[in-house]
Design a protein around this motif. Structure first.
Motif, PDB file in Angstrom:
ATOM      1  N   ASP A  81      11.299 -86.786  93.444  1.00 24.64           N
ATOM      2  CA  ASP A  81      11.230 -88.240  93.352  1.00 24.64           C
ATOM      3  C   ASP A  81       9.934 -88.762  93.970  1.00 24.64           C
ATOM      4  O   ASP A  81       9.307 -89.690  93.434  1.00 24.64           O
ATOM      5  CB  ASP A  81      12.434 -88.867  94.053  1.00 24.64           C
ATOM      6  N   LEU A  82       9.524 -88.166  95.093  1.00 26.18           N
ATOM      7  CA  LEU A  82       8.250 -88.558  95.698  1.00 26.18           C
ATOM      8  C   LEU A  82       7.097 -88.359  94.717  1.00 26.18           C
ATOM      9  O   LEU A  82       6.226 -89.228  94.575  1.00 26.18           O
ATOM     10  CB  LEU A  82       7.991 -87.735  96.961  1.00 26.18           C
ATOM     11  N   ASP A 130       2.653 -96.845  91.869  1.00 24.19           N
ATOM     12  CA  ASP A 130       3.206 -97.996  92.587  1.00 24.19           C
ATOM     13  C   ASP A 130       3.399 -97.624  94.055  1.00 24.19           C
ATOM     14  O   ASP A 130       4.323 -96.887  94.390  1.00 24.19           O
ATOM     15  CB  ASP A 130       4.548 -98.396  91.963  1.00 24.19           C
ATOM     16  N   ASN A 167       7.255 -88.201  91.417  1.00 19.61           N
ATOM     17  CA  ASN A 167       7.373 -89.148  90.300  1.00 19.61           C
ATOM     18  C   ASN A 167       6.860 -90.537  90.683  1.00 19.61           C
ATOM     19  O   ASN A 167       6.141 -91.187  89.911  1.00 19.61           O
ATOM     20  CB  ASN A 167       8.830 -89.246  89.836  1.00 19.61           C
ATOM     21  N   LYS A 168       7.245 -90.985  91.881  1.00 21.10           N
ATOM     22  CA  LYS A 168       6.801 -92.307  92.323  1.00 21.10           C
ATOM     23  C   LYS A 168       5.300 -92.321  92.593  1.00 21.10           C
ATOM     24  O   LYS A 168       4.623 -93.330  92.342  1.00 21.10           O
ATOM     25  CB  LYS A 168       7.559 -92.724  93.597  1.00 21.10           C
ATOM     26  N   ARG A 187       9.148 -96.561  99.288  1.00 21.71           N
ATOM     27  CA  ARG A 187      10.614 -96.572  99.294  1.00 21.71           C
ATOM     28  C   ARG A 187      11.164 -95.162  99.128  1.00 21.71           C
ATOM     29  O   ARG A 187      12.166 -94.785  99.764  1.00 21.71           O
ATOM     30  CB  ARG A 187      11.143 -97.480  98.191  1.00 21.71           C
ATOM     31  N   SER A 188      10.524 -94.374  98.282  1.00 18.52           N
ATOM     32  CA  SER A 188      10.962 -92.991  98.086  1.00 18.52           C
ATOM     33  C   SER A 188      10.784 -92.181  99.371  1.00 18.52           C
ATOM     34  O   SER A 188      11.637 -91.359  99.720  1.00 18.52           O
ATOM     35  CB  SER A 188      10.171 -92.354  96.947  1.00 18.52           C
ATOM     36  N   ASP A 209       4.508 -99.332  96.581  1.00 23.36           N
ATOM     37  CA  ASP A 209       5.777 -99.784  97.146  1.00 23.36           C
ATOM     38  C   ASP A 209       6.907 -98.845  96.754  1.00 23.36           C
ATOM     39  O   ASP A 209       7.777 -98.528  97.582  1.00 23.36           O
ATOM     40  CB  ASP A 209       6.097-101.208  96.680  1.00 23.36           C
ATOM     41  N   ALA A 210       6.900 -98.400  95.502  1.00 17.89           N
ATOM     42  CA  ALA A 210       7.929 -97.461  95.043  1.00 17.89           C
ATOM     43  C   ALA A 210       7.795 -96.130  95.778  1.00 17.89           C
ATOM     44  O   ALA A 210       8.795 -95.506  96.149  1.00 17.89           O
ATOM     45  CB  ALA A 210       7.816 -97.252  93.533  1.00 17.89           C
ATOM     46  N   PHE A 211       6.551 -95.693  95.988  1.00 23.84           N
ATOM     47  CA  PHE A 211       6.325 -94.440  96.718  1.00 23.84           C
ATOM     48  C   PHE A 211       6.800 -94.568  98.163  1.00 23.84           C
ATOM     49  O   PHE A 211       7.429 -93.658  98.707  1.00 23.84           O
ATOM     50  CB  PHE A 211       4.844 -94.076  96.672  1.00 23.84           C
ATOM     51  N   VAL A 229      -1.371 -93.235  97.282  1.00 19.16           N
ATOM     52  CA  VAL A 229      -1.256 -93.590  95.864  1.00 19.16           C
ATOM     53  C   VAL A 229      -2.626 -93.934  95.285  1.00 19.16           C
ATOM     54  O   VAL A 229      -2.949 -93.558  94.149  1.00 19.16           O
ATOM     55  CB  VAL A 229      -0.260 -94.752  95.669  1.00 19.16           C
ATOM     56  N   SER A 253       3.602 -92.734  89.371  1.00 16.85           N
ATOM     57  CA  SER A 253       3.797 -94.052  88.770  1.00 16.85           C
ATOM     58  C   SER A 253       2.695 -95.019  89.166  1.00 16.85           C
ATOM     59  O   SER A 253       2.485 -96.043  88.520  1.00 16.85           O
ATOM     60  CB  SER A 253       5.159 -94.632  89.186  1.00 16.85           C
TER      61      SER A 253
END
Length: 235
Positions: A206-207, A215, A209-210, A221-222, A217-219, A124, A213
């Motif tokens: 989704d990967l 973030d 998009n995250k 989790r994805s 942590d969001a990546f 990220v 973003s």
């Protein structure tokens, strides 16, 4: 052992471990690189105090893992160590596992997941200052193939490769490619309902998009969700 030289065998001259260790020490202590020449067979026999047969057996073992390269008619050289032996061993264990409890298949997935999730912050951080146009194009190709009901293994690997190549750690790419190929070899034969092409395309969208973003942590989790969809087949 004297730096830069080769020690003489103690006890049995044919001790394979001794010969292999001495050869590795010789390469490391002299700072030799792939392609550099090594002493000829007669010199090695004399310096190590071993016979031709045990020396050749030890050299074959070193060649099998890429530490040395034997060029018949030319000589012996420092090899370019690859992960081929790791890949061959994992592929065999996973094939065995297919007839049993699938534990080794699960283990390979868990190691790959740990590596990819663990690199989330670095990935990220890189893409927060660099464009993700290449990843976007790959996801679009996935979605196009998924709409036609087709899986997309080439795009799948290219996507994960593109995530980590910018980090500059070639070993990460080598390890991931080993894990990816060994799993791909058994994927179609795994029990349970296989995820659909649409599912796989959605995971990668989704990967992306995250990732965009910013973030980590969001990546992460994805990425875990991506692997959860595969793990369910092994439950």
């Amino acid at each position: 052992m004297t730096t830069g030289g080769l020690g003489r065998a103690r006890g049995a001259a044919g001790n394979q471990t001794f010969i292999r260790d001495q050869m590795k020490s010789y390469i490391l202590e002299r700072g030799l690189k792939a392609g550099d020449p090594l002493p000829n067979e007669q010199d090695l026999m004399a310096q190590l105090g071993v016979g031709r047969h045990p020396l050749r057996e030890a050299m074959k073992a070193l060649q099998a893992v890429g530490i040395i390269e034997i060029r018949h008619g030319y000589g012996t050289y420092v090899g370019e160590v690859s992960l081929q032996s790791l890949e061959d061993g994992l592929a065999f264990r996973m094939s065995q596992s297919m007839a049993g409890d699938l534990r080794d298949v699960q283990n390979v997935l868990e190691v790959r997941q740990a590596l990819e999730v663990g690199l989330a912050e670095d990935v990220v951080a890189h893409f927060s200052t660099h464009g993700a146009e290449g990843l976007e194009e790959l996801v679009r190709r996935m979605e196009s193939k998924a709409a036609a009901g087709s899986y997309f293994p080439d795009e799948d690997w290219a996507f994960h490769q593109a995530l980590y190549e910018p980090l500059g750690n070639a070993l990460v790419i080598d390890l991931l490619s080993v894990f990816w190929r060994t799993f791909a070899d058994v994927d179609a034969r795994l029990p349970g309902a296989r995820y659909t092409p649409a599912d796989a395309a959605a995971w990668h969208r989704d990967l992306l998009n995250k990732l965009q973003s910013g973030d980590p942590d969001a990546f992460a989790r994805s990425m875990k969700s991506h692997f959860n969809g595969i793990h369910t087949r092994l439950a």
